[in-house]
Scaffold this active site. Sequence first.
Site, short mmCIF file in Angstrom:
data_model
loop_
_atom_site.label_atom_id
_atom_site.label_comp_id
_atom_site.label_asym_id
_atom_site.label_seq_id
_atom_site.Cartn_x
_atom_site.Cartn_y
_atom_site.Cartn_z
N ASP A 183 1.35 25.71 -34.22
CA ASP A 183 2.36 26.23 -33.30
C ASP A 183 3.10 27.35 -34.03
O ASP A 183 3.11 27.38 -35.27
CB ASP A 183 3.32 25.11 -32.90
CG ASP A 183 4.53 25.64 -32.14
OD1 ASP A 183 4.34 26.36 -31.16
OD2 ASP A 183 5.66 25.33 -32.56
N ASP A 218 6.02 21.22 -33.75
CA ASP A 218 7.34 20.62 -33.92
C ASP A 218 8.06 20.33 -32.62
O ASP A 218 9.06 19.64 -32.63
CB ASP A 218 8.23 21.55 -34.76
CG ASP A 218 8.66 22.79 -33.97
OD1 ASP A 218 7.78 23.47 -33.42
OD2 ASP A 218 9.86 23.06 -33.91
#
Length: 642
Positions: free
Chosen positions: A338, A538
Amino acid sequence: MVVTPPSSAFRFSNLFKDHPDAVAAIACGGLVFLGWQMLNLGWLGIAFFVLTAAYVIGGFDNAREGLTTLFEEKEFDVDLLMIVAALGAAGLGLWRREYTLIVDGAVLILIFAISGALEGYAMQRTERSIQGLMSLTADVARVLRNGQEQTIPISELKMGDQVLVKPGELVPTDGLVIEGFSTLNQASITGESMPVEKAIGDEVFAGTINGNGVLRLKIHQPPESSLIQRVIRLVQQAQTEAPPSQQFIERFECGYAKVIVIAGLLLGTLPPFLLGWSWEETIYRALIFLVVASPCALMASIMPALLSGIANGARQGILFKNGAQLERIGRVRVIAFDKTGTLTTGKPEVVNILATQPSTDKLLQIAAALESLSEHPIGEAIADFTRQQNQAWATARNVQAQAGQGIIGDIEGQQAIVGKAVFVQAQVNHVATNLIEQSQQWEAEGKTVVWVAYAGEILGLIAVADTVRPTAAQAIARLKRLGIERIVMLTGDNSRTAHSIAQQVGVNQVYAELLPEDKVDVIRQLQKQYQSVAMVGDGINDAPALAQASVGIAMGAAGSDVALETADIVLMADRLERLEHAIRLGRRAQGVVKQNIVFALGFVMILLIANFAGNITLPFGVLGHEGSTVIVTLSGLRLLRG
C-alpha cells in the site's frame, strides 16, 4: 456493596474463557510433572490419581475429536492415534508394572494438548477482525422526510432517502451529494493521503469522516451494498478459505493415522499365525509399534521450530500471528505495498517553497496567518512548518473560506489570499511564468501546490506532499537483492502521485485509484501468476487484500485496528527494513522443518524395523521415541539465534 475482583483474577478468568485449550495444556503439564515426581518418591496411589487427571484434562478434547471423526466421518486421525498410543503405553505399564510408561503416555497427550491450544488461538482472529470493521459503520442516520429530520436505524434506510451528514460525523451509508460542499477523510476506505473535496454529484462512502461542511446525500443503492459492507464480506470470505498447505496437512494426518492403526491391528493379530509368535509377544510388539509410530516427533519437528522463529521475530519487532505464516513468508515471490502510511508517512508535510522575494519569511508568515485558522490538513502542515522555522505571524481578520478554492483575509490592512492557482491568480495583477512552470512541475510530481498572494502581488508557492518513509527505498532494494521477483504498489490515490512515489522507492509496477475490492482482484491476479504473494498495508481499505494475500503484513504503529487484526504479520515499529529479516527467518524455518521431518521419519523407520526384528523392548522404544522428539525440538530451537 459491589466488590471488584483483583485484576489478576480477572485476567485469569478471561484466559479460561477465551483460551480453554491453553488452560488445559498448562494444567496437563503441571499434573504430568507432579505425577512424575510422585512416582519417583514411590507414592504410587497419588501418582496414579494425578496422572489419570493429566490424561483426562489433556486428552479429553483430542479423544472427543478423534472419536467424532471415527464415528461420523469414518476416518482415523492423529488425535485418535495419539489416544490409542497413550492408553496402550499406560495399559502396558500397569500390566508389566513399568509405571514410567504411564508418564510417557501422559507426555504424548501433553504434546498434542499444546498443539491444540496453539490452533485454538488462531481460530479467534476472524471474529475480532469483523468486530473491528463493524465499528466503522454507524448504527443510525439522520433522514429528511416530509421536511423533517428523523433519526432511524441504518437497516430502515431505503433507496431514494435523503440523509443529512453534519460536520465531523461518520458517513452512515454510501450516497450521492445533492446539496452542500465538504472535505471527507477517506483514508480508511480508499487510502487517499489527502482529504477529498466532495460537491454536488459526487459519491461518498460509508465509514468516511465528514469535514467542516454539511452534506445532504441521496441513497442510490441499498445500505447492505455499501463499500464498507463489501469490505466486511471480503474479509470474512478470505479468512475462512483454507489454504492448500493446510488441506494437505489434514489429509496427511488422516492417511498417516489410518495406515498406523491398520498396521497395528495386523501386527497384533497375524504374527501368531504367520511367524509363530506367542500372543503375549505379539501384543507386546503391537503396543511398541503404536508407541514408536506415534507422530509426536513428526509434529514436534514443526511447532518448536516455528515458535522459536516467532520468538526471534518478536525480538526484532516482527509479530508473527501463527507459525504457518512464518513458513509462508519464506516462499513469497511477490510483495504488494500500500502507499499511504506504508511506503509513505501518511502525513502531509511542506516539501518545497518558491518565494518571489529573497527571503521566504514573508511568504510563510502570510500563509500561516490564514492557514492556522483552517482545520484542513494542508493548512495544518503549513502552520506547523512555519512554527518549526520560528516564524511569528500577525492576526488575520475578516477571514472567509471559499469552498474548494482557498482562504481570503485582511492582514495589517492588506488583503491576503491563499489557495489554488486559478483562485489566487484571478485576484492579482501579474503572474510570473516561472511560477506557473514550477507549479506544473510540482503537480506532475504528485504534490499539492498552494499559491500565496498579499496586497495584490504573488509572494510565492508552497508545495505539500505525503513524504516517503526514509527507509522505504533501501528496504525495497534489499528485498530485490534477496530474490523477490516483483514489487508492486496498490493504492487508492491518484495515478500521478502513485507513480511519483513508486519512482522514488523503486517499485516495479503501480496499480492506482483502487477501491478495496479492486486491491483484492489485483492480489488474486498476482497469485495466479506467482502463487505466493505478500501484501503490506495499514488501513481499513487494505484489510480485504491483507486477508486475501498468501501473507498479510500490517504496519504496527500506523496501522488501523482492523488491519492489525486481519494481517498475519505485524511490523511493530513500522520498520520496512524488517521485512528482509522476516523473509530470511521464514526461509530458515523452512529448512529446519524439512531437516526435522526427514530425521523424525527416518528415526521412526529405524525403530519400526528394530521392533519387527524383535530387538527392542518397550522402554527402549519409548526412549527412542521420546529421544527423537527431544532432538527435533532442540533442533527447532536453533531459530532462537540471530
